[in-house]
Design a protein around this motif. Sequence first.
Motif, PDB file in Angstrom:
ATOM      1  N   GLU A 269      35.124  31.636  55.072  1.00 52.19           N
ATOM      2  CA  GLU A 269      36.194  31.606  54.073  1.00 52.19           C
ATOM      3  C   GLU A 269      35.817  30.686  52.920  1.00 52.19           C
ATOM      4  O   GLU A 269      36.114  30.972  51.752  1.00 52.19           O
ATOM      5  N   MET A 270      35.133  29.584  53.225  1.00 52.93           N
ATOM      6  CA  MET A 270      34.665  28.678  52.169  1.00 52.93           C
ATOM      7  C   MET A 270      33.637  29.377  51.279  1.00 52.93           C
ATOM      8  O   MET A 270      33.646  29.216  50.051  1.00 52.93           O
ATOM      9  N   ASP A 271      32.740  30.161  51.879  1.00 58.23           N
ATOM     10  CA  ASP A 271      31.760  30.915  51.095  1.00 58.23           C
ATOM     11  C   ASP A 271      32.461  31.844  50.105  1.00 58.23           C
ATOM     12  O   ASP A 271      32.067  31.934  48.936  1.00 58.23           O
ATOM     13  N   ARG A 272      33.483  32.529  50.575  1.00 60.76           N
ATOM     14  CA  ARG A 272      34.194  33.473  49.707  1.00 60.76           C
ATOM     15  C   ARG A 272      34.887  32.744  48.562  1.00 60.76           C
ATOM     16  O   ARG A 272      34.935  33.232  47.426  1.00 60.76           O
ATOM     17  N   MET A 273      35.399  31.573  48.833  1.00 63.05           N
ATOM     18  CA  MET A 273      36.026  30.768  47.777  1.00 63.05           C
ATOM     19  C   MET A 273      34.993  30.329  46.752  1.00 63.05           C
ATOM     20  O   MET A 273      35.250  30.348  45.544  1.00 63.05           O
ATOM     21  N   MET A 274      33.804  29.963  47.225  1.00 63.24           N
ATOM     22  CA  MET A 274      32.740  29.536  46.315  1.00 63.24           C
ATOM     23  C   MET A 274      32.247  30.703  45.468  1.00 63.24           C
ATOM     24  O   MET A 274      31.919  30.537  44.288  1.00 63.24           O
ATOM     25  N   ILE A 275      32.188  31.897  46.050  1.00 60.61           N
ATOM     26  CA  ILE A 275      31.797  33.078  45.297  1.00 60.61           C
ATOM     27  C   ILE A 275      32.774  33.322  44.152  1.00 60.61           C
ATOM     28  O   ILE A 275      32.378  33.597  43.017  1.00 60.61           O
ATOM     29  N   GLN A 276      34.060  33.198  44.446  1.00 54.44           N
ATOM     30  CA  GLN A 276      35.060  33.389  43.403  1.00 54.44           C
ATOM     31  C   GLN A 276      34.945  32.324  42.322  1.00 54.44           C
ATOM     32  O   GLN A 276      35.080  32.612  41.138  1.00 54.44           O
ATOM     33  N   GLU A 277      34.654  31.101  42.727  1.00 54.70           N
ATOM     34  CA  GLU A 277      34.457  30.027  41.754  1.00 54.70           C
ATOM     35  C   GLU A 277      33.246  30.315  40.876  1.00 54.70           C
ATOM     36  O   GLU A 277      33.250  30.059  39.667  1.00 54.70           O
ATOM     37  N   ASN A 278      32.203  30.882  41.478  1.00 56.17           N
ATOM     38  CA  ASN A 278      30.981  31.174  40.723  1.00 56.17           C
ATOM     39  C   ASN A 278      31.147  32.331  39.750  1.00 56.17           C
ATOM     40  O   ASN A 278      30.246  32.595  38.940  1.00 56.17           O
ATOM     41  N   ARG A 279      32.269  33.045  39.831  1.00 59.76           N
ATOM     42  CA  ARG A 279      32.505  34.126  38.880  1.00 59.76           C
ATOM     43  C   ARG A 279      32.616  33.599  37.446  1.00 59.76           C
ATOM     44  O   ARG A 279      32.559  34.363  36.492  1.00 59.76           O
ATOM     45  N   LYS A 280      32.775  32.292  37.290  1.00 58.09           N
ATOM     46  CA  LYS A 280      32.780  31.707  35.948  1.00 58.09           C
ATOM     47  C   LYS A 280      31.408  31.832  35.292  1.00 58.09           C
ATOM     48  O   LYS A 280      31.290  31.835  34.063  1.00 58.09           O
ATOM     49  N   ILE A 281      30.359  31.891  36.121  1.00 57.67           N
ATOM     50  CA  ILE A 281      29.007  31.970  35.564  1.00 57.67           C
ATOM     51  C   ILE A 281      28.290  33.259  35.959  1.00 57.67           C
ATOM     52  O   ILE A 281      27.202  33.537  35.458  1.00 57.67           O
ATOM     53  N   HIS A 282      28.876  34.035  36.871  1.00 50.19           N
ATOM     54  CA  HIS A 282      28.331  35.344  37.240  1.00 50.19           C
ATOM     55  C   HIS A 282      29.371  36.382  36.837  1.00 50.19           C
ATOM     56  O   HIS A 282      30.399  36.539  37.495  1.00 50.19           O
ATOM     57  N   LEU A 283      29.109  37.087  35.747  1.00 52.98           N
ATOM     58  CA  LEU A 283      30.068  38.049  35.215  1.00 52.98           C
ATOM     59  C   LEU A 283      29.844  39.393  35.898  1.00 52.98           C
ATOM     60  O   LEU A 283      28.767  39.978  35.790  1.00 52.98           O
ATOM     61  N   VAL A 284      30.873  39.882  36.567  1.00 56.10           N
ATOM     62  CA  VAL A 284      30.764  41.096  37.376  1.00 56.10           C
ATOM     63  C   VAL A 284      31.886  42.047  37.001  1.00 56.10           C
ATOM     64  O   VAL A 284      33.050  41.637  36.904  1.00 56.10           O
ATOM     65  N   GLY A 285      31.555  43.328  36.808  1.00 53.14           N
ATOM     66  CA  GLY A 285      32.603  44.304  36.543  1.00 53.14           C
ATOM     67  C   GLY A 285      32.080  45.529  35.851  1.00 53.14           C
ATOM     68  O   GLY A 285      30.861  45.719  35.699  1.00 53.14           O
ATOM     69  N   ALA A 286      32.995  46.362  35.408  1.00 50.28           N
ATOM     70  CA  ALA A 286      32.624  47.531  34.616  1.00 50.28           C
ATOM     71  C   ALA A 286      32.066  47.068  33.279  1.00 50.28           C
ATOM     72  O   ALA A 286      32.419  46.000  32.771  1.00 50.28           O
ATOM     73  N   ALA A 287      31.188  47.875  32.709  1.00 47.03           N
ATOM     74  CA  ALA A 287      30.477  47.480  31.493  1.00 47.03           C
ATOM     75  C   ALA A 287      31.427  47.075  30.371  1.00 47.03           C
ATOM     76  O   ALA A 287      31.231  46.037  29.709  1.00 47.03           O
ATOM     77  N   LYS A 288      32.453  47.847  30.145  1.00 47.20           N
ATOM     78  CA  LYS A 288      33.366  47.572  29.043  1.00 47.20           C
ATOM     79  C   LYS A 288      34.090  46.242  29.239  1.00 47.20           C
ATOM     80  O   LYS A 288      34.267  45.475  28.280  1.00 47.20           O
ATOM     81  N   ASP A 289      34.483  45.951  30.476  1.00 48.66           N
ATOM     82  CA  ASP A 289      35.204  44.707  30.748  1.00 48.66           C
ATOM     83  C   ASP A 289      34.315  43.483  30.545  1.00 48.66           C
ATOM     84  O   ASP A 289      34.745  42.480  29.964  1.00 48.66           O
ATOM     85  N   VAL A 290      33.089  43.541  31.034  1.00 47.15           N
ATOM     86  CA  VAL A 290      32.173  42.410  30.864  1.00 47.15           C
ATOM     87  C   VAL A 290      31.792  42.256  29.401  1.00 47.15           C
ATOM     88  O   VAL A 290      31.676  41.130  28.888  1.00 47.15           O
ATOM     89  N   ALA A 291      31.606  43.361  28.692  1.00 49.69           N
ATOM     90  CA  ALA A 291      31.303  43.288  27.261  1.00 49.69           C
ATOM     91  C   ALA A 291      32.427  42.576  26.519  1.00 49.69           C
ATOM     92  O   ALA A 291      32.180  41.759  25.613  1.00 49.69           O
ATOM     93  N   THR A 292      33.666  42.844  26.892  1.00 51.19           N
ATOM     94  CA  THR A 292      34.811  42.178  26.263  1.00 51.19           C
ATOM     95  C   THR A 292      34.777  40.679  26.527  1.00 51.19           C
ATOM     96  O   THR A 292      35.040  39.867  25.625  1.00 51.19           O
ATOM     97  N   ILE A 293      34.437  40.286  27.754  1.00 54.71           N
ATOM     98  CA  ILE A 293      34.332  38.862  28.079  1.00 54.71           C
ATOM     99  C   ILE A 293      33.266  38.192  27.209  1.00 54.71           C
ATOM    100  O   ILE A 293      33.479  37.105  26.658  1.00 54.71           O
ATOM    101  N   LEU A 294      32.125  38.839  27.064  1.00 57.31           N
ATOM    102  CA  LEU A 294      31.048  38.262  26.258  1.00 57.31           C
ATOM    103  C   LEU A 294      31.465  38.126  24.793  1.00 57.31           C
ATOM    104  O   LEU A 294      31.140  37.119  24.129  1.00 57.31           O
ATOM    105  N   GLN A 295      32.183  39.095  24.276  1.00 51.31           N
ATOM    106  CA  GLN A 295      32.667  39.015  22.896  1.00 51.31           C
ATOM    107  C   GLN A 295      33.665  37.875  22.735  1.00 51.31           C
ATOM    108  O   GLN A 295      33.641  37.142  21.739  1.00 51.31           O
ATOM    109  N   GLU A 296      34.529  37.707  23.740  1.00 51.28           N
ATOM    110  CA  GLU A 296      35.495  36.600  23.697  1.00 51.28           C
ATOM    111  C   GLU A 296      34.792  35.249  23.788  1.00 51.28           C
ATOM    112  O   GLU A 296      35.183  34.291  23.098  1.00 51.28           O
ATOM    113  N   GLU A 297      33.762  35.170  24.630  1.00 54.77           N
ATOM    114  CA  GLU A 297      32.991  33.925  24.742  1.00 54.77           C
ATOM    115  C   GLU A 297      32.310  33.583  23.425  1.00 54.77           C
ATOM    116  O   GLU A 297      32.309  32.435  22.980  1.00 54.77           O
ATOM    117  N   GLN A 298      31.723  34.593  22.789  1.00 53.20           N
ATOM    118  CA  GLN A 298      31.066  34.345  21.506  1.00 53.20           C
ATOM    119  C   GLN A 298      32.069  33.873  20.454  1.00 53.20           C
ATOM    120  O   GLN A 298      31.786  32.953  19.678  1.00 53.20           O
TER     121      GLN A 298
END
Length: 330
Positions: A269-298
């Motif tokens: 369960e701790m591993d799963r929590m850490m994976i979710q925390e790491n989603r801040k630096i590992h962007l995962v999803g459909a192409a359009k959604d991740v592209a939107t995140i990158l545009q917002e970050e820029q």
Amino acid sequence: MRLSVLDQAPITTGNTAAGALKKAEELAVLADELGYHRMWMAEHHGTGAFASSAPEVITAHLAAKTNNLRIGTGGVMMMHYSPLKLAEVFKTLSAFSPGRIDFGVGRAPGGDNHSMYALSEGRQPMLNNMYEKLKTALQLINDEVPEDSLYNRTIATPSNIVLPEAWLLGSSGNSAVQAGRMGVGYSFAQFFQGGMTPAILDTYRNNFQPSAFMEKPEINVTYLVTIAETKEEAEFEALPQDIARLSLMKGQIYQTLTPEAAQDYPLTEMDRMMIQENRKIHLVGAAKDVATILQEEQAHYGFDEVMICSIPHSQEKRLNVYRLLAKELM
């Protein structure tokens, strides 16, 4: 958005180091065709998980296989090398591929203590002179007489070549200050441990002094990305890299699992929590959604370019990450 590639030549489970280098070549050719701006090779020692131990050698090969893509190191680990050798290597690369070579450097060892001491032939590595070393290397690349008395009685050949772009990798305000003062680009490794803030990037811009290598401040930021046609498929492909990140946090580096094998990995369960925390630096999803995140970050941070590091187990899945992002953002 300007898109670029960071590659580590990952040796995924069931594959070979030679195959990983060939796949880096395939990625470079595709990135060139798609219109990516640059591709950098990282430097890793003492591991069976990555084949990129000599990024300057790979740079020479990839530059010969591409036409427009800038090629370089992200970065060469300068603690292991003389400023004179660094200058000679990158001047030679730039002589063969003028206007397309990047001299990207980092201050980390790129490996464990065993490899670090082996690279220094058992001597105590010099860990506190990285900025001085970079300054000397830049002077030699620019055909200047260095201030360092050890290097001011020689020259770095070949002379009178087109200068490579120079970049300093970092993740702290200290490296941002130094990159600005030296007039080189600043590359923030957001994929490694996060921590990027507007203040760090502003520190770089506010300290920037134009140089022969760069007229104005340039910032790129590297993200770890796993995308696919759907979010569900992306999550399936991303789990092996999530597990690899967990292992790295525990001081271990393993080859990336197949996504099928990752499904059977015993996560706590701790591993799963850490994976979710790491989603801040590992962007995962459909192409359009991740592209939107990158545009917002820029838009939020104001960087000039995003570098994509992607490590699905399948080479075809990895290449498709770059195809999908190019379709969304270029």
